[in-house]
Design a protein around this motif. Structure first.
Motif, PDB file in Angstrom:
ATOM      1  N   GLN A  68      -4.461   3.408 -19.863  1.00 19.91           N
ATOM      2  CA  GLN A  68      -4.307   2.820 -21.197  1.00 19.91           C
ATOM      3  C   GLN A  68      -3.498   1.531 -21.073  1.00 19.91           C
ATOM      4  O   GLN A  68      -2.343   1.551 -20.659  1.00 19.91           O
ATOM      5  CB  GLN A  68      -3.602   3.795 -22.143  1.00 19.91           C
ATOM      6  N   LEU A  69      -4.104   0.414 -21.441  1.00 21.16           N
ATOM      7  CA  LEU A  69      -3.436  -0.888 -21.389  1.00 21.16           C
ATOM      8  C   LEU A  69      -3.102  -1.329 -22.807  1.00 21.16           C
ATOM      9  O   LEU A  69      -3.995  -1.453 -23.652  1.00 21.16           O
ATOM     10  CB  LEU A  69      -4.324  -1.921 -20.700  1.00 21.16           C
ATOM     11  N   VAL A  70      -1.811  -1.562 -23.069  1.00 20.37           N
ATOM     12  CA  VAL A  70      -1.355  -1.968 -24.400  1.00 20.37           C
ATOM     13  C   VAL A  70      -0.664  -3.317 -24.274  1.00 20.37           C
ATOM     14  O   VAL A  70       0.287  -3.479 -23.504  1.00 20.37           O
ATOM     15  CB  VAL A  70      -0.372  -0.941 -24.993  1.00 20.37           C
ATOM     16  N   VAL A 112       0.036   1.311 -19.186  1.00 20.02           N
ATOM     17  CA  VAL A 112       0.692   0.037 -18.908  1.00 20.02           C
ATOM     18  C   VAL A 112       0.886  -0.672 -20.237  1.00 20.02           C
ATOM     19  O   VAL A 112      -0.086  -0.946 -20.957  1.00 20.02           O
ATOM     20  CB  VAL A 112      -0.142  -0.848 -17.964  1.00 20.02           C
ATOM     21  N   GLN A 113       2.149  -0.942 -20.578  1.00 20.08           N
ATOM     22  CA  GLN A 113       2.451  -1.616 -21.841  1.00 20.08           C
ATOM     23  C   GLN A 113       3.171  -2.925 -21.545  1.00 20.08           C
ATOM     24  O   GLN A 113       4.190  -2.948 -20.859  1.00 20.08           O
ATOM     25  CB  GLN A 113       3.330  -0.725 -22.722  1.00 20.08           C
ATOM     26  N   VAL A 114       2.629  -4.029 -22.066  1.00 23.54           N
ATOM     27  CA  VAL A 114       3.197  -5.356 -21.824  1.00 23.54           C
ATOM     28  C   VAL A 114       3.465  -6.013 -23.167  1.00 23.54           C
ATOM     29  O   VAL A 114       2.548  -6.196 -23.981  1.00 23.54           O
ATOM     30  CB  VAL A 114       2.235  -6.229 -20.996  1.00 23.54           C
ATOM     31  N   THR A 115       4.728  -6.359 -23.402  1.00 25.28           N
ATOM     32  CA  THR A 115       5.129  -7.007 -24.649  1.00 25.28           C
ATOM     33  C   THR A 115       5.502  -8.461 -24.379  1.00 25.28           C
ATOM     34  O   THR A 115       6.285  -8.753 -23.484  1.00 25.28           O
ATOM     35  CB  THR A 115       6.326  -6.279 -25.283  1.00 25.28           C
ATOM     36  N   GLU A 116       4.917  -9.350 -25.154  1.00 23.24           N
ATOM     37  CA  GLU A 116       5.104 -10.804 -25.016  1.00 23.24           C
ATOM     38  C   GLU A 116       4.842 -11.297 -23.595  1.00 23.24           C
ATOM     39  O   GLU A 116       5.715 -11.876 -22.947  1.00 23.24           O
ATOM     40  CB  GLU A 116       6.514 -11.217 -25.482  1.00 23.24           C
ATOM     41  N   PRO A 117       3.653 -11.051 -23.074  1.00 23.20           N
ATOM     42  CA  PRO A 117       3.327 -11.576 -21.744  1.00 23.20           C
ATOM     43  C   PRO A 117       3.171 -13.092 -21.781  1.00 23.20           C
ATOM     44  O   PRO A 117       2.972 -13.688 -22.844  1.00 23.20           O
ATOM     45  CB  PRO A 117       1.998 -10.886 -21.418  1.00 23.20           C
ATOM     46  N   ASN A 121       0.832  -1.203   0.000  1.00 25.57           N
ATOM     47  CA  ASN A 121       0.000   0.000   0.000  1.00 25.57           C
ATOM     48  C   ASN A 121       0.872   1.261   0.000  1.00 25.57           C
ATOM     49  O   ASN A 121       1.785   1.390   0.806  1.00 25.57           O
ATOM     50  CB  ASN A 121      -0.913   0.015   1.227  1.00 25.57           C
ATOM     51  N   GLY A 122       0.586   2.179  -0.913  1.00 21.03           N
ATOM     52  CA  GLY A 122       1.329   3.433  -0.983  1.00 21.03           C
ATOM     53  C   GLY A 122       2.640   3.341  -1.725  1.00 21.03           C
ATOM     54  O   GLY A 122       3.307   4.363  -1.927  1.00 21.03           O
ATOM     55  N   ALA A 123       3.050   2.142  -2.159  1.00 24.09           N
ATOM     56  CA  ALA A 123       4.291   2.004  -2.934  1.00 24.09           C
ATOM     57  C   ALA A 123       4.051   2.493  -4.364  1.00 24.09           C
ATOM     58  O   ALA A 123       2.987   2.286  -4.938  1.00 24.09           O
ATOM     59  CB  ALA A 123       4.760   0.556  -2.942  1.00 24.09           C
ATOM     60  N   MET A 124       5.056   3.161  -4.922  1.00 26.33           N
ATOM     61  CA  MET A 124       4.973   3.684  -6.299  1.00 26.33           C
ATOM     62  C   MET A 124       3.736   4.557  -6.485  1.00 26.33           C
ATOM     63  O   MET A 124       3.070   4.508  -7.535  1.00 26.33           O
ATOM     64  CB  MET A 124       4.990   2.551  -7.331  1.00 26.33           C
ATOM     65  N   SER A 125       3.429   5.367  -5.512  1.00 20.52           N
ATOM     66  CA  SER A 125       2.179   6.140  -5.527  1.00 20.52           C
ATOM     67  C   SER A 125       2.096   7.148  -6.669  1.00 20.52           C
ATOM     68  O   SER A 125       0.997   7.573  -7.034  1.00 20.52           O
ATOM     69  CB  SER A 125       1.995   6.854  -4.194  1.00 20.52           C
ATOM     70  N   ARG A 126       3.243   7.554  -7.239  1.00 16.21           N
ATOM     71  CA  ARG A 126       3.223   8.535  -8.329  1.00 16.21           C
ATOM     72  C   ARG A 126       3.539   7.912  -9.691  1.00 16.21           C
ATOM     73  O   ARG A 126       3.822   8.628 -10.649  1.00 16.21           O
ATOM     74  CB  ARG A 126       4.228   9.658  -8.040  1.00 16.21           C
ATOM     75  N   LEU A 127       3.477   6.586  -9.768  1.00 17.63           N
ATOM     76  CA  LEU A 127       3.810   5.908 -11.023  1.00 17.63           C
ATOM     77  C   LEU A 127       2.870   6.361 -12.136  1.00 17.63           C
ATOM     78  O   LEU A 127       1.645   6.348 -11.984  1.00 17.63           O
ATOM     79  CB  LEU A 127       3.721   4.392 -10.842  1.00 17.63           C
ATOM     80  N   ASN A 128       3.472   6.752 -13.257  1.00 19.57           N
ATOM     81  CA  ASN A 128       2.713   7.253 -14.406  1.00 19.57           C
ATOM     82  C   ASN A 128       2.728   6.270 -15.572  1.00 19.57           C
ATOM     83  O   ASN A 128       1.752   6.138 -16.304  1.00 19.57           O
ATOM     84  CB  ASN A 128       3.294   8.603 -14.843  1.00 19.57           C
ATOM     85  N   SER A 129       3.887   5.575 -15.743  1.00 20.82           N
ATOM     86  CA  SER A 129       4.050   4.695 -16.902  1.00 20.82           C
ATOM     87  C   SER A 129       4.765   3.415 -16.489  1.00 20.82           C
ATOM     88  O   SER A 129       5.767   3.447 -15.781  1.00 20.82           O
ATOM     89  CB  SER A 129       4.858   5.426 -17.986  1.00 20.82           C
ATOM     90  N   LEU A 130       4.250   2.271 -16.961  1.00 25.46           N
ATOM     91  CA  LEU A 130       4.845   0.961 -16.682  1.00 25.46           C
ATOM     92  C   LEU A 130       5.065   0.226 -17.990  1.00 25.46           C
ATOM     93  O   LEU A 130       4.154   0.113 -18.820  1.00 25.46           O
ATOM     94  CB  LEU A 130       3.923   0.137 -15.775  1.00 25.46           C
TER      95      LEU A 130
END
Length: 302
Positions: free
Chosen positions: A276-278, A253-258, A220-229
């Motif tokens: 936005q999930l890609v 959130v962008q995931v390549t070859e999950p 909880n509260g970790a990476m609270s300002r994360l904008n892009s993954l």
């Protein structure tokens, strides 16, 4: 090279080994600001100590020796570069002379210093804002300390991460961009990423590439300002933490070859908060880059 008095940026195809010396010990290259690949040996350090590159802002170093304790001492000599804000370190790996393929690699075995010694030698670099370390191997299996003002960190060729390493990264409050990269050669063992409560308070961009991560936990509260993954080819990761989708600042959130399981989960995920999930495979990625290249080329010729 010493005659190029107006030279600002020096680019080479590989690590450059300095030979000889300036014609005079007091001669300086006042305008030189970047050297992307320099072999870190006693000759290079001698020139740095003489103040040959007084205004250097960016430097890439390739470790040349695995003599016990030598690398941290050489690294300390760089403190004379008061304007240095971008440092890249390439540690030794199995392809370097004197390292046997049959021997299990580690930072200490390859470079002659323990991970703690390497990290402690970087603590005093207060002017650094960008730091990159290649061939990290087991570097993140100890308590990590970083230069105090680093905002962008890239760690490559990671073999293992434990809680000590992850907590050390997470406690660095000024970190905004973090890239953790593994090896595209698969290994048997995987590891977990445990981000405890309140860690990474100012992190905005997080990228994982080729990382052998099996589980990712987000307190909880970790990476609270994360904008892009960005998650690129982390095939052992079968799920993302549920806390991720509750981050108010997260936009993409962008995931390549999950993995197959992660693909199924993400396809059935319902998002109501504008994230936005890609998802894409590598062929899609290459195809989109090729299209962009030709659109730009044709646009310039019309």
């Amino acid at each position: 090279m010493w005659k190029l008095k107006h030279l600002r940026h020096l680019n080479t195809r590989g690590p450059m080994k300095l030979r000889g010396s300036c014609s005079e010990s007091t001669e300086k290259m006042w305008n030189l600001q970047s050297i992307p690949a320099l072999l870190l040996n006693r000759q290079a350090i001698s020139l740095i100590k003489k103040g040959t590159f007084p205004n250097l802002k960016r430097i890439g170093l390739k470790v040349a020796s695995r003599n016990k304790g030598e690398f941290p001492i050489l690294l300390q000599s760089l403190l004379q570069l008061s304007n240095l804000n971008n440092l890249e370190i390439v540690l030794r790996d199995r392809h370097d002379k004197g390292i046997e393929d049959s021997v299990e690699e580690s930072v200490e075995r390859n470079n002659g210093c323990k991970p703690q010694e390497l990290l402690q030698s970087l603590e005093q670099f207060s002017s650094l804002t960008v730091l990159s370390i290649d061939n990290c191997l087991d570097l993140l299996t100890c308590a990590v300390t970083l230069p105090p003002n680093v905002t962008e960190l890239t760690l490559s060729e990671i073999r293992c991460i434990n809680d000590d390493g992850m907590n050390g990264l997470g406690n660095h409050t000024k970190l905004k961009i973090l890239r953790l990269c593994g090896d595209n050669v698969p290994y048997e063992n995987s590891f977990d990423l445990n981000c405890v409560e309140g860690n990474f308070p100012h992190l905005e961009v997080f990228e994982m590439e080729f990382l052998a991560v099996g589980k990712w936990k987000l307190g909880n509260g970790a990476m609270s300002r994360l904008n892009s993954l960005l998650i690129y080819r982390c095939g052992r990761l079968d799920d993302l933490p549920s806390e991720l989708w509750c981050l108010s600042e997260l936009k993409k959130v962008q995931v390549t070859e999950p993995s197959e399981q992660l693909t199924h989960i993400l396809r059935n995920l319902e998002l109501n908060n504008g994230i936005q999930l890609v998802m894409e495979d590598d062929l899609d990625r290459i195809y989109s880059y090729e299209n962009l290249f030709w659109r730009n080329l044709l646009g310039r010729t019309l």
